[in-house]
Design a protein around this motif. Structure first.
Motif, PDB file in Angstrom:
ATOM      1  N   UNK A  83     -16.663  11.651   0.864  1.00 15.70           N
ATOM      2  CA  UNK A  83     -16.621  10.637  -0.198  1.00 15.70           C
ATOM      3  C   UNK A  83     -15.217  10.053  -0.261  1.00 15.70           C
ATOM      4  N   UNK A  84     -15.155   8.746  -0.402  1.00 15.87           N
ATOM      5  CA  UNK A  84     -13.876   8.053  -0.303  1.00 15.87           C
ATOM      6  C   UNK A  84     -13.870   6.876  -1.276  1.00 15.87           C
ATOM      7  N   UNK A  85     -12.752   6.664  -1.940  1.00 16.59           N
ATOM      8  CA  UNK A  85     -12.659   5.544  -2.870  1.00 16.59           C
ATOM      9  C   UNK A  85     -12.836   4.209  -2.141  1.00 16.59           C
ATOM     10  N   UNK A  86     -13.501   3.279  -2.783  1.00 18.94           N
ATOM     11  CA  UNK A  86     -13.704   1.960  -2.189  1.00 18.94           C
ATOM     12  C   UNK A  86     -12.608   0.980  -2.588  1.00 18.94           C
ATOM     13  N   UNK A  87     -11.736   1.411  -3.482  1.00 20.99           N
ATOM     14  CA  UNK A  87     -10.636   0.558  -3.961  1.00 20.99           C
ATOM     15  C   UNK A  87      -9.375   0.848  -3.161  1.00 20.99           C
ATOM     16  N   UNK A  88      -8.954  -0.108  -2.347  1.00 20.48           N
ATOM     17  CA  UNK A  88      -7.788   0.090  -1.480  1.00 20.48           C
ATOM     18  C   UNK A  88      -6.521   0.322  -2.290  1.00 20.48           C
ATOM     19  N   UNK A  89      -6.437  -0.298  -3.487  1.00 17.34           N
ATOM     20  CA  UNK A  89      -5.239  -0.121  -4.308  1.00 17.34           C
ATOM     21  C   UNK A  89      -5.179   1.272  -4.910  1.00 17.34           C
ATOM     22  N   UNK A  90      -6.324   1.832  -5.207  1.00 15.72           N
ATOM     23  CA  UNK A  90      -6.372   3.219  -5.681  1.00 15.72           C
ATOM     24  C   UNK A  90      -5.899   4.154  -4.581  1.00 15.72           C
ATOM     25  N   UNK A  91      -6.356   3.890  -3.365  1.00 17.72           N
ATOM     26  CA  UNK A  91      -5.940   4.717  -2.227  1.00 17.72           C
ATOM     27  C   UNK A  91      -4.425   4.632  -2.013  1.00 17.72           C
ATOM     28  N   UNK A  92      -3.890   3.413  -2.023  1.00 11.14           N
ATOM     29  CA  UNK A  92      -2.443   3.234  -1.847  1.00 11.14           C
ATOM     30  C   UNK A  92      -1.681   3.922  -2.980  1.00 11.14           C
ATOM     31  N   UNK A  93      -2.192   3.757  -4.216  1.00 11.27           N
ATOM     32  CA  UNK A  93      -1.551   4.407  -5.357  1.00 11.27           C
ATOM     33  C   UNK A  93      -1.556   5.919  -5.233  1.00 11.27           C
ATOM     34  N   UNK A  94      -2.665   6.473  -4.729  1.00 13.44           N
ATOM     35  CA  UNK A  94      -2.754   7.925  -4.552  1.00 13.44           C
ATOM     36  C   UNK A  94      -1.752   8.414  -3.513  1.00 13.44           C
ATOM     37  N   UNK A  95      -1.573   7.639  -2.447  1.00 12.94           N
ATOM     38  CA  UNK A  95      -0.589   8.004  -1.414  1.00 12.94           C
ATOM     39  C   UNK A  95       0.824   7.967  -1.977  1.00 12.94           C
ATOM     40  N   UNK A  96       1.121   6.912  -2.759  1.00 10.56           N
ATOM     41  CA  UNK A  96       2.440   6.804  -3.390  1.00 10.56           C
ATOM     42  C   UNK A  96       2.681   7.994  -4.312  1.00 10.56           C
ATOM     43  N   UNK A  97       1.658   8.362  -5.085  1.00 16.83           N
ATOM     44  CA  UNK A  97       1.767   9.499  -5.993  1.00 16.83           C
ATOM     45  C   UNK A  97       1.999  10.799  -5.227  1.00 16.83           C
ATOM     46  N   UNK A  98       1.277  10.976  -4.123  1.00 17.35           N
ATOM     47  CA  UNK A  98       1.430  12.191  -3.319  1.00 17.35           C
ATOM     48  C   UNK A  98       2.842  12.286  -2.727  1.00 17.35           C
ATOM     49  N   UNK A  99       3.384  11.151  -2.282  1.00 13.85           N
ATOM     50  CA  UNK A  99       4.745  11.131  -1.730  1.00 13.85           C
ATOM     51  C   UNK A  99       5.762  11.487  -2.812  1.00 13.85           C
ATOM     52  N   UNK A 100       5.601  10.893  -3.997  1.00 13.61           N
ATOM     53  CA  UNK A 100       6.488  11.229  -5.112  1.00 13.61           C
ATOM     54  C   UNK A 100       6.350  12.704  -5.486  1.00 13.61           C
ATOM     55  N   UNK A 101       5.118  13.225  -5.380  1.00 10.55           N
ATOM     56  CA  UNK A 101       4.894  14.638  -5.651  1.00 10.55           C
ATOM     57  C   UNK A 101       5.639  15.535  -4.676  1.00 10.55           C
ATOM     58  N   UNK A 102       5.636  15.163  -3.400  1.00  8.29           N
ATOM     59  CA  UNK A 102       6.372  15.922  -2.389  1.00  8.29           C
ATOM     60  C   UNK A 102       7.870  15.884  -2.668  1.00  8.29           C
ATOM     61  N   UNK A 103       8.365  14.695  -3.058  1.00 11.52           N
ATOM     62  CA  UNK A 103       9.790  14.563  -3.388  1.00 11.52           C
ATOM     63  C   UNK A 103      10.140  15.442  -4.585  1.00 11.52           C
ATOM     64  N   UNK A 104       9.263  15.433  -5.592  1.00 10.98           N
ATOM     65  CA  UNK A 104       9.517  16.265  -6.773  1.00 10.98           C
ATOM     66  C   UNK A 104       9.583  17.743  -6.404  1.00 10.98           C
ATOM     67  N   UNK A 105       8.679  18.204  -5.544  1.00  5.16           N
ATOM     68  CA  UNK A 105       8.675  19.615  -5.166  1.00  5.16           C
ATOM     69  C   UNK A 105       9.946  19.991  -4.411  1.00  5.16           C
ATOM     70  N   UNK A 106      10.459  19.076  -3.594  1.00  2.15           N
ATOM     71  CA  UNK A 106      11.741  19.326  -2.919  1.00  2.15           C
ATOM     72  C   UNK A 106      12.849  19.446  -3.963  1.00  2.15           C
TER      73      UNK A 106
END
Length: 264
Positions: free
Chosen positions: A135-158
């Motif tokens: 199952x995958x979101x059909x909204x490309x902006x949601x997908x991009x936003x999720x990737x941005x959030x995940x990257x920020x999450x990785x930075x926060x953990x560092x």
């Protein structure tokens, strides 16, 4: 800029010397998804929906969350800094012509860039072998936003692991802090059980913590859930990144004078 890229390249190449770690890392993500497949297969025997998930939706969530959890490999930063400070060799980071925190951030980037390929392969293998209807979101902006959030999450953990590491200058040991952090991460990132299955009050409390936005919310958004929370999630995790950076700055200035290590 070039010297920072060299740091990432060096650590990316370094991973080639530890081929067994690559196999173990792939095996771990495969075993984790296998466990989810067997466990939720039993749960879904007499049900078509559990919470907001179908069976294939649940497996899709576990594939994404396991992938994000595996590429978050910054926990070693805390122990690296702790050991260096205790044996007096942290000085090597204080004399190199790069910022210490940026050094560890770029080091993590190099490691993640290397392992992300193999973790992605492991995830794809599961989708193909078990014929998961991903199952995958059909909204490309949601997908991009999720990737941005995940990257920020990785930075926060560092940032978090770096902060816990430099606490060694003030405290004899940081094992208690790391134990608390690890337990919170396991629970609040939804890597064991999706938070959507928890009582609403618990979810509201988890939303106040940064870990909610590191793995859980990006995984949910990519698989088509909680899409309306993505923008707020980006703002919240960005706020935590800025906040902890301020705390790191204050902690470093106040405590680095206590460091009396010698040697490079």
């Amino acid at each position: 800029m070039r010297k920072y890229l060299e740091i990432s390249k060096i650590y990316m190449k370094t991973q080639l010397a530890w081929r067994a770690d690559i196999i173990c890392n792939m095996a771990f993500i495969i075993v984790k998804i296998l466990f989810a497949y067997l466990l939720w297969g039993l749960v879904f025997q007499n049900k078509t929906i559990v919470g907001p998930f179908t069976f294939h939706g649940m497996l899709s969530y576990y594939i994404i969350s396991s992938f994000l959890a595996q590429i978050e490999m910054s926990s070693g930063i805390s122990w690296e800094i702790h050991d260096r400070i205790r044996n007096g060799t942290f000085s090597k980071y204080m004399v190199i012509p790069v910022g210490i925190e940026r050094y560890f951030l770029l080091m993590e980037l190099g490691v993640v860039a290397f392992y992300i390929i193999f973790d992605w392969i492991a995830a794809i293998i599961w989708v193909v072998i078990f014929q998961i209807q991903f199952t995958f979101t059909e909204n490309i902006w949601v997908f991009i936003g999720a990737i941005v959030m995940a990257v920020l999450g990785l930075i926060f953990m560092v940032q978090l692991n770096y902060f816990l590491g430099i606490l060694t200058v003030k405290y004899q040991g940081i094992s208690t802090f790391l134990m608390i952090k690890n337990n919170l991460v396991e629970l609040a990132t939804g890597s064991i059980i999706p938070l959507a299955l928890f009582p609403e009050l618990v979810v509201k409390i988890m939303k106040l913590l940064p870990f909610y936005y590191v793995t859980y919310l990006p995984s949910m958004a990519i698989t088509g859930h909680c899409e309306q929370e993505v923008f707020l999630g980006i703002c919240v995790i960005a706020f935590w990144c800025i906040g902890i950076q301020f705390v790191i700055h204050i902690t470093w200035k106040r405590n680095i004078r206590k460091y009396d290590g010698v040697g490079i």
